[in-house]
Enzyme design. Sequence first.
Site, short mmCIF file in Angstrom:
data_model
loop_
_atom_site.label_atom_id
_atom_site.label_comp_id
_atom_site.label_asym_id
_atom_site.label_seq_id
_atom_site.Cartn_x
_atom_site.Cartn_y
_atom_site.Cartn_z
N ASP A 40 0.84 -1.20 0.00
CA ASP A 40 0.00 0.00 0.00
C ASP A 40 0.87 1.25 0.00
OD1 ASP A 40 -2.40 -1.31 0.02
OD2 ASP A 40 -2.80 -1.04 2.15
N LYS A 63 -3.44 3.67 -3.20
CA LYS A 63 -4.52 4.56 -3.62
C LYS A 63 -4.24 5.93 -3.03
CE LYS A 63 -8.03 0.93 -3.93
NZ LYS A 63 -7.12 -0.20 -3.79
N MET A 177 -9.96 8.06 7.44
CA MET A 177 -10.17 8.60 6.09
C MET A 177 -11.22 9.71 6.08
SD MET A 177 -10.13 4.97 4.01
CE MET A 177 -11.44 4.26 5.04
#
Length: 285
Positions: A40, A63, A177
Site C-alpha cells: 500500500d 490509492k 479517512m
Amino acid sequence: MSYQPTKGKVILAAAGPGDPELVTLKTVRFLQQADVVLADRLVSEDIIKAHVKPGAEVIYVGKQCRRGISTPQLTINELLVHHAGRNQLVVRLKGGDTGIFSNILDELETLVAYQIPYEIVPGVTAALGASAYAGIPLTARGYATSVRFLTYYKSDVVTDKEWKELAETNDTLVWYMSSETLDTVVEKLTQHQISADKLLAVAEQATTPLQNIHTCSLYDYERQLKGMVFLSPSLVIIGKVVALHEQFAWIANSYSKEHYFKPLTGRVSTIHDGAAKDNKHVNRA
C-alpha cells in the site's frame, strides 16, 4: 482470467501505522521470505528497505484519492492470483491493521475463488498507534466507556439519526479517512449539540518523525482548524479523552509539512537484484 489451483501462497500482512518498529515479528519474517510484495501507499519505505529480501519484487499498489491516483482493486486481485499462480510467496502489505477499513474482503474472496492458500497477519491499527503516540488513552476510566472506529467519506454513510446518537454517546469516536470531510463531521455533531467537553484531535502522520497533533473544542473548530489541509495519513479522534493529550503527550509536534509516506507520483515499483521485469501488471504510477 483462468487459473488452476496453485502451490503459491498469499500473506495478508499488516505494516502498522508508520513507525517501522511497530511491525510485528511475524510480518517481518514473511517479508524476509517473500518473492513478491504488494505494498500500500501508507507503508513505510523504511520497512521495505529493512526487511524485504534481495531478489524480491516490490510493487506499489496504493490509492491516493486526493491526486486522483489509484490502483484498481481488480488489478490488485489479478496480481495476487498471477504471482501465486507462479508458485510464489506473495505478501500483500497493508498500512495499519489488515482488517480495519482495508478492502481485505475483496482479496479474501479472490483467494478463496482461486483456491490459493493464505494467512492473515494482524497488526497495530492507526487508531491505536495514533492515540498511543498522542498520549490519548481511548477508553480512559471516567472519560469513555468504549471506542468506535468510523469513516465518513460520502454524505449517505451516516444518517441524521446516527449523527444524533454519535453526538450523545459517551464513546470515543475515531474517524478513519475523514480529514477531508472533517468540516461536515464537526458541523453535524455540533448541530446535534455534542457536549462541549468532547474535544477534537487530528493526528497527522502519527507514529512517524513528522507527527503533528492538532486539538481544539469542536465549537472552536471553525476559528482554529477549519480550512486546514492535513497531510495523509490523518486520523480524527473525538471525545472527552482528547483532554488527556495535553497532560500525557510524550512526543513534541514536528511542525513539518514533509511527507513521510512518499506520494505515489514519486514512487516507482522497486525490483531488486535482477528479479523478473516482464510483469505487465506492475503499477508504474
